[in-house]
Write a protein that holds these residues in place. Sequence first.
Motif, PDB file in Angstrom:
ATOM      1  N   LYS A   1       0.819  -1.215   0.000  1.00 38.29           N
ATOM      2  CA  LYS A   1       0.000   0.000   0.000  1.00 38.29           C
ATOM      3  C   LYS A   1       0.851   1.263   0.000  1.00 38.29           C
ATOM      4  N   PHE A   2       0.259   2.339  -0.515  1.00 37.77           N
ATOM      5  CA  PHE A   2       0.880   3.650  -0.389  1.00 37.77           C
ATOM      6  C   PHE A   2       0.381   4.269   0.911  1.00 37.77           C
ATOM      7  N   GLY A   3       1.308   4.479   1.842  1.00 42.77           N
ATOM      8  CA  GLY A   3       0.935   5.135   3.094  1.00 42.77           C
ATOM      9  C   GLY A   3       1.492   6.541   3.127  1.00 42.77           C
ATOM     10  N   CYS A   4       2.762   6.636   3.464  1.00 45.11           N
ATOM     11  CA  CYS A   4       3.408   7.959   3.574  1.00 45.11           C
ATOM     12  C   CYS A   4       4.136   8.355   2.293  1.00 45.11           C
ATOM     13  N   GLY A   5       4.614   7.358   1.551  1.00 46.72           N
ATOM     14  CA  GLY A   5       5.408   7.652   0.360  1.00 46.72           C
ATOM     15  C   GLY A   5       6.792   8.178   0.671  1.00 46.72           C
TER      16      GLY A   5
ATOM     17  N   PHE B   1      11.271  -0.630   1.601  1.00 44.55           N
ATOM     18  CA  PHE B   1      10.152   0.282   1.373  1.00 44.55           C
ATOM     19  C   PHE B   1      10.040   0.489  -0.135  1.00 44.55           C
TER      20      PHE B   1
ATOM     21  N   CYS C   1       8.039   2.239  -1.790  1.00 45.39           N
ATOM     22  CA  CYS C   1       7.636   3.598  -2.194  1.00 45.39           C
ATOM     23  C   CYS C   1       8.833   4.481  -2.494  1.00 45.39           C
TER      24      CYS C   1
ATOM     25  N   GLY D   1       9.031   6.410   3.056  1.00 46.43           N
ATOM     26  CA  GLY D   1       9.859   5.444   3.757  1.00 46.43           C
ATOM     27  C   GLY D   1       9.719   5.518   5.265  1.00 46.43           C
ATOM     28  N   GLN D   2       8.518   5.888   5.736  1.00 51.01           N
ATOM     29  CA  GLN D   2       8.366   6.079   7.180  1.00 51.01           C
ATOM     30  C   GLN D   2       7.263   5.256   7.827  1.00 51.01           C
ATOM     31  N   CYS D   3       6.499   4.486   7.025  1.00 52.58           N
ATOM     32  CA  CYS D   3       5.374   3.764   7.649  1.00 52.58           C
ATOM     33  C   CYS D   3       5.408   2.261   7.403  1.00 52.58           C
ATOM     34  N   GLY D   4       5.994   1.823   6.306  1.00 59.13           N
ATOM     35  CA  GLY D   4       6.116   0.393   6.039  1.00 59.13           C
ATOM     36  C   GLY D   4       4.941  -0.241   5.316  1.00 59.13           C
ATOM     37  N   ALA D   5       3.906   0.538   5.000  1.00 56.64           N
ATOM     38  CA  ALA D   5       2.739  -0.058   4.332  1.00 56.64           C
ATOM     39  C   ALA D   5       3.095  -0.653   2.971  1.00 56.64           C
ATOM     40  N   CYS D   6       4.176  -0.169   2.397  1.00 57.78           N
ATOM     41  CA  CYS D   6       4.582  -0.567   1.043  1.00 57.78           C
ATOM     42  C   CYS D   6       5.645  -1.670   1.045  1.00 57.78           C
TER      43      CYS D   6
HETATM   44  S1  FES Z   1       4.341   4.130   1.958  1.00 56.65           S
HETATM   45 FE1  FES Z   1       5.122   4.562   3.944  1.00 56.65          FE
HETATM   46  S2  FES Z   1       7.091   3.619   3.911  1.00 56.65           S
HETATM   47 FE2  FES Z   1       6.351   3.392   1.914  1.00 56.65          FE
END
Ligand code: FES
Length: 170
Positions: free
Chosen positions: A35-39, A56, A58, A41-46
């Motif tokens: 998933k796209f979360g923060c874009g 990451f 993204c 490199g700070q959330c890990g959704a990707c």
């Molecule tokens: S979307 Fe948050 S780290 Fe990639």
Amino acid sequence: MSVTFTLNGTTRAVDADSATPLLYVLRDLGLNGAKFGCGLGQCGACTVIVDQRAVFSCVLPLAAARGRRVRTVEGLGAPGKLGPLQAAFETEQAAQCGYCIAGMIMRAQALLEHNSRPTEAEVRAALSPNLCRCGTHMRILRAVRRAALAIGGGVRDVGEAAPAPTGAPR
Ligand code: FES
Ligand code: FES
């Protein structure tokens, strides 16, 4: 420019700007687990696995995947034939909204491939780059422990010697 890499065991050649984030490429190919979360490199959704490392996607340019082995959550199993981590997350009902879960599973997969019997502290440290804003962290930890039991014999006690790295990822 065409960039060729292995995606969940199949060779893919992608025609796109080599600076395109790998996440966009994966989702354009129909793999929507990451998933796209923060874009940023700070959330890990990707999170996906490239060769043997959780990354990451993204912030990883397509060019960095050239000739490499990319794996996404879709490569770990399928409905009715879930992989150990997918099954454990389902059993523990470790998702609320589910947005973070594919990234969590891939981060945990990379951990268990390198360390089949992590300690609780090692699990927590490995998962720390990945955020869950719903706060299902305790269920996520239970799911990883359950999968570790299924894959490699469970979570180690503090002080117990670490097993040799398993090395070869699936
Ligand atoms: S979307 Fe948050 S780290 Fe990639
Ligand atoms: S389950 Fe919602 S962000 Fe983790």
